[in-house]
Design a protein around this motif. Sequence first.
Motif, PDB file in Angstrom:
ATOM      1  N   ASN A 154     -76.403   9.854  62.298  1.00  0.00           N
ATOM      2  CA  ASN A 154     -77.317   9.924  61.161  1.00  0.00           C
ATOM      3  C   ASN A 154     -76.915   8.910  60.093  1.00  0.00           C
ATOM      4  O   ASN A 154     -75.955   8.148  60.272  1.00  0.00           O
ATOM      5  CB  ASN A 154     -77.408  11.355  60.620  1.00  0.00           C
ATOM      6  N   ARG A 155     -77.649   8.903  58.993  1.00  0.00           N
ATOM      7  CA  ARG A 155     -77.455   7.839  57.992  1.00  0.00           C
ATOM      8  C   ARG A 155     -76.061   7.890  57.368  1.00  0.00           C
ATOM      9  O   ARG A 155     -75.529   6.869  56.967  1.00  0.00           O
ATOM     10  CB  ARG A 155     -78.558   7.896  56.946  1.00  0.00           C
ATOM     11  N   ILE A 156     -75.492   9.068  57.266  1.00  0.00           N
ATOM     12  CA  ILE A 156     -74.166   9.176  56.645  1.00  0.00           C
ATOM     13  C   ILE A 156     -73.122   8.490  57.536  1.00  0.00           C
ATOM     14  O   ILE A 156     -72.315   7.678  57.079  1.00  0.00           O
ATOM     15  CB  ILE A 156     -73.795  10.658  56.422  1.00  0.00           C
ATOM     16  N   ALA A 157     -73.177   8.791  58.814  1.00  0.00           N
ATOM     17  CA  ALA A 157     -72.218   8.202  59.758  1.00  0.00           C
ATOM     18  C   ALA A 157     -72.412   6.692  59.865  1.00  0.00           C
ATOM     19  O   ALA A 157     -71.431   5.926  59.914  1.00  0.00           O
ATOM     20  CB  ALA A 157     -72.387   8.848  61.131  1.00  0.00           C
ATOM     21  N   ILE A 158     -73.659   6.267  59.881  1.00  0.00           N
ATOM     22  CA  ILE A 158     -73.923   4.832  60.060  1.00  0.00           C
ATOM     23  C   ILE A 158     -73.428   4.027  58.861  1.00  0.00           C
ATOM     24  O   ILE A 158     -72.777   2.990  59.023  1.00  0.00           O
ATOM     25  CB  ILE A 158     -75.426   4.584  60.314  1.00  0.00           C
ATOM     26  N   GLN A 159     -73.703   4.513  57.660  1.00  0.00           N
ATOM     27  CA  GLN A 159     -73.229   3.764  56.487  1.00  0.00           C
ATOM     28  C   GLN A 159     -71.703   3.717  56.452  1.00  0.00           C
ATOM     29  O   GLN A 159     -71.106   2.701  56.087  1.00  0.00           O
ATOM     30  CB  GLN A 159     -73.783   4.381  55.194  1.00  0.00           C
ATOM     31  N   GLY A 160     -71.084   4.816  56.868  1.00  0.00           N
ATOM     32  CA  GLY A 160     -69.624   4.835  56.940  1.00  0.00           C
ATOM     33  C   GLY A 160     -69.095   3.814  57.938  1.00  0.00           C
ATOM     34  O   GLY A 160     -68.132   3.088  57.667  1.00  0.00           O
ATOM     35  N   ASP A 161     -69.757   3.734  59.086  1.00  0.00           N
ATOM     36  CA  ASP A 161     -69.355   2.760  60.100  1.00  0.00           C
ATOM     37  C   ASP A 161     -69.547   1.329  59.614  1.00  0.00           C
ATOM     38  O   ASP A 161     -68.759   0.440  59.934  1.00  0.00           O
ATOM     39  CB  ASP A 161     -70.177   2.959  61.385  1.00  0.00           C
ATOM     40  N   LEU A 162     -70.610   1.115  58.855  1.00  0.00           N
ATOM     41  CA  LEU A 162     -70.851  -0.245  58.367  1.00  0.00           C
ATOM     42  C   LEU A 162     -69.743  -0.680  57.416  1.00  0.00           C
ATOM     43  O   LEU A 162     -69.314  -1.836  57.429  1.00  0.00           O
ATOM     44  CB  LEU A 162     -72.218  -0.332  57.666  1.00  0.00           C
ATOM     45  N   LEU A 163     -69.252   0.248  56.604  1.00  0.00           N
ATOM     46  CA  LEU A 163     -68.120  -0.076  55.728  1.00  0.00           C
ATOM     47  C   LEU A 163     -66.856  -0.293  56.545  1.00  0.00           C
ATOM     48  O   LEU A 163     -66.133  -1.279  56.362  1.00  0.00           O
ATOM     49  CB  LEU A 163     -67.888   1.057  54.725  1.00  0.00           C
ATOM     50  N   TYR A 206     -61.791 -13.317  68.087  1.00  0.00           N
ATOM     51  CA  TYR A 206     -63.161 -13.569  68.536  1.00  0.00           C
ATOM     52  C   TYR A 206     -64.130 -13.270  67.397  1.00  0.00           C
ATOM     53  O   TYR A 206     -63.747 -12.709  66.376  1.00  0.00           O
ATOM     54  CB  TYR A 206     -63.492 -12.681  69.744  1.00  0.00           C
ATOM     55  N   GLU A 207     -65.387 -13.640  67.604  1.00  0.00           N
ATOM     56  CA  GLU A 207     -66.413 -13.399  66.599  1.00  0.00           C
ATOM     57  C   GLU A 207     -67.345 -12.283  67.094  1.00  0.00           C
ATOM     58  O   GLU A 207     -68.289 -12.521  67.846  1.00  0.00           O
ATOM     59  CB  GLU A 207     -67.209 -14.695  66.375  1.00  0.00           C
ATOM     60  N   PRO A 208     -67.067 -11.043  66.695  1.00  0.00           N
ATOM     61  CA  PRO A 208     -67.862  -9.936  67.234  1.00  0.00           C
ATOM     62  C   PRO A 208     -69.195  -9.724  66.518  1.00  0.00           C
ATOM     63  O   PRO A 208     -69.327 -10.018  65.332  1.00  0.00           O
ATOM     64  CB  PRO A 208     -66.948  -8.724  67.009  1.00  0.00           C
ATOM     65  N   VAL A 209     -70.157  -9.248  67.277  1.00  0.00           N
ATOM     66  CA  VAL A 209     -71.437  -8.812  66.722  1.00  0.00           C
ATOM     67  C   VAL A 209     -71.540  -7.312  66.993  1.00  0.00           C
ATOM     68  O   VAL A 209     -71.576  -6.888  68.148  1.00  0.00           O
ATOM     69  CB  VAL A 209     -72.622  -9.550  67.375  1.00  0.00           C
ATOM     70  N   LEU A 210     -71.572  -6.559  65.914  1.00  0.00           N
ATOM     71  CA  LEU A 210     -71.590  -5.105  66.020  1.00  0.00           C
ATOM     72  C   LEU A 210     -73.012  -4.604  66.256  1.00  0.00           C
ATOM     73  O   LEU A 210     -73.878  -4.797  65.416  1.00  0.00           O
ATOM     74  CB  LEU A 210     -71.052  -4.488  64.726  1.00  0.00           C
ATOM     75  N   GLN A 211     -73.248  -3.986  67.409  1.00  0.00           N
ATOM     76  CA  GLN A 211     -74.557  -3.390  67.636  1.00  0.00           C
ATOM     77  C   GLN A 211     -74.535  -1.958  67.103  1.00  0.00           C
ATOM     78  O   GLN A 211     -73.616  -1.199  67.398  1.00  0.00           O
ATOM     79  CB  GLN A 211     -74.923  -3.415  69.128  1.00  0.00           C
ATOM     80  N   VAL A 212     -75.525  -1.646  66.297  1.00  0.00           N
ATOM     81  CA  VAL A 212     -75.642  -0.301  65.746  1.00  0.00           C
ATOM     82  C   VAL A 212     -76.980   0.274  66.164  1.00  0.00           C
ATOM     83  O   VAL A 212     -78.022  -0.314  65.875  1.00  0.00           O
ATOM     84  CB  VAL A 212     -75.537  -0.314  64.205  1.00  0.00           C
ATOM     85  N   SER A 265     -68.788   0.718  69.739  1.00  0.00           N
ATOM     86  CA  SER A 265     -68.965  -0.679  69.346  1.00  0.00           C
ATOM     87  C   SER A 265     -68.064  -1.050  68.179  1.00  0.00           C
ATOM     88  O   SER A 265     -67.579  -2.171  68.095  1.00  0.00           O
ATOM     89  CB  SER A 265     -70.435  -0.968  69.023  1.00  0.00           C
ATOM     90  N   VAL A 266     -67.824  -0.117  67.272  1.00  0.00           N
ATOM     91  CA  VAL A 266     -66.935  -0.426  66.147  1.00  0.00           C
ATOM     92  C   VAL A 266     -65.536  -0.762  66.669  1.00  0.00           C
ATOM     93  O   VAL A 266     -64.923  -1.756  66.257  1.00  0.00           O
ATOM     94  CB  VAL A 266     -66.865   0.751  65.146  1.00  0.00           C
ATOM     95  N   ALA A 267     -65.045   0.039  67.607  1.00  0.00           N
ATOM     96  CA  ALA A 267     -63.703  -0.201  68.136  1.00  0.00           C
ATOM     97  C   ALA A 267     -63.640  -1.519  68.909  1.00  0.00           C
ATOM     98  O   ALA A 267     -62.710  -2.313  68.729  1.00  0.00           O
ATOM     99  CB  ALA A 267     -63.281   0.962  69.030  1.00  0.00           C
ATOM    100  N   CYS A 268     -64.630  -1.764  69.760  1.00  0.00           N
ATOM    101  CA  CYS A 268     -64.637  -3.025  70.510  1.00  0.00           C
ATOM    102  C   CYS A 268     -64.638  -4.211  69.560  1.00  0.00           C
ATOM    103  O   CYS A 268     -63.925  -5.198  69.753  1.00  0.00           O
ATOM    104  CB  CYS A 268     -65.867  -3.114  71.419  1.00  0.00           C
ATOM    105  N   CYS A 269     -65.461  -4.125  68.515  1.00  0.00           N
ATOM    106  CA  CYS A 269     -65.563  -5.234  67.559  1.00  0.00           C
ATOM    107  C   CYS A 269     -64.270  -5.420  66.778  1.00  0.00           C
ATOM    108  O   CYS A 269     -63.838  -6.542  66.545  1.00  0.00           O
ATOM    109  CB  CYS A 269     -66.718  -4.990  66.589  1.00  0.00           C
TER     110      CYS A 269
END
Lengths: 170, 323
Positions: B100-109, B88-94, B76-80
């Motif tokens: 885990n929390r480490i990967a997710i916070q990294g992706d959010l940044l 376009y105006e992407p909405v990132l689904q997570v 989803s990060v790449a598509c967005c």
Amino acid sequence: MTSFAESKRMPGSEWLKDRPRLLEAVYRGSEAGLRLLYPVLRRVLPAGWTERVFVWSEEVSKGYLFNCQMCGQCILHSTGMTCPMNCPKNLRNGPCGGVRQNGNCEVIPDMPCVWVQAWRRDAQMERYGGEIQLLQRPVNRSLQNSSAWLNLLEGVDAQGPPGWSAIELE
Amino acid sequence: MANSDRTTAASDWESRSGESRLRRVLEAGQFAVTAELEAPDSADPEDVFANAAKLGGVCDGINATDGSGANCHMSSVACCALMAQAGYEPVLQVSCRDRNRIAIQGDLLGAAALGVRNVLCLTGDDVSAGDQPEARRVFDFDALQLLRTAGIMRDQGVLLSGRKLTTPPAYFLGAAANPFVPPQDLRHLRLAKKIEAGAQFIQTQYCFDVPVFEAFMRRARDMGLHGKVHLLVGVGPLRSERAAEFMRSRVPGVHIPDAVVERLAKTPRKSKREEGIRICVEIIEQVKQIEGVHGVHIMAYRQEETVPEIVERAGLMREKPKE
Ligand code: SF4
């Protein structure tokens, strides 16, 4: 053949779990009891044995009743006296969107959804009813297999992750 | 047909302000339309552009799923990121299932750095729903902890560890709701909790049962929730009664009443597709009347080309985005 979900249910435990008001009374009693017992055990037992006694008795009693997974940070009284770690997704804040139309779990089709039960039971609870709406912080995975009772008494991880608690304290 | 208004006119606005366009539409009180991108099984960016082009002209936001149904597709990060780059105006689904929390916070940044402004925080379908059921399920966070953590990063400018961010992400935060599965009479409580955890918009699971949805909204309104969040109702066209049967038995959380399945079964073969679109348009018209509904989220799985038609027939075409 006994299914996985059935094999996890101990005789009598379902009957008890459907009496959340009784369990919440037991919970309050045992918390008070443990607070008294803890300093005594600390004094009389050799080093390391208080932990053993706590872990062992918690595993046996909560294991029997709640199929406790020993996450080490018990929130049973805030989740309708239903162990949220039995949810295959480990959800701590309510049911996922995959609950089946018969109220069973998305992942384990012959197990009632933990959270459907938790919500119903929470509504019956006198003292802690409604606490199910509290936002539960992320699980501290490093406490897995430790005694939640001991962690509570010793104030282990009372704060949670610093970033999270900054908000909780606001 | 006034295609491409929403993308082109709005895209230079976005590059100017760096804020969510979806949020702007919703806060202006306009009826929003979002849709779900078919994430390609491909390493070619052109596939993302081609799929997004089917939706971009009529949508205020395009969701990129995060391995929906526990099937692997382009992330989803790449598509967005690709969609943002194309205007376009992407909405990132997570989802909490795979990281885990480490990967997710990294992706959010990372996603914010790549121009993503909207995040939809999900629990995620279980691995058992997909074609690699032997995978490990993670679920380190649940959806609410994820939502709150994203809010902490944005508002407090820190990671969960307390470590400071030099530039926090500016996210418009959303969550899902499924009013159609048990316990239906308590689902509004979960909505309340998600709002408390920081949800600013909600996209619901497929709505094929308007009375159940109405009851949910009534309870939500009784709690005053309708004024606190922008709610978009999930809708989508069904191709046939077989597709409906498949979805309600195999896709987690999808509830389709028998009446809808029967209606498709009774329709002659060559007009089933049209009937599916008609049902979808009817549902949009009905939910649009419900107080507290601020838009629709169209999930036209494998028939994304029908989205512009659905939007037009439901009377949701907009001439120009309001300046
Ligand atoms: S259906 Fe219930 S028990 Fe099963 S994963 Fe979802 S919340 Fe957990």
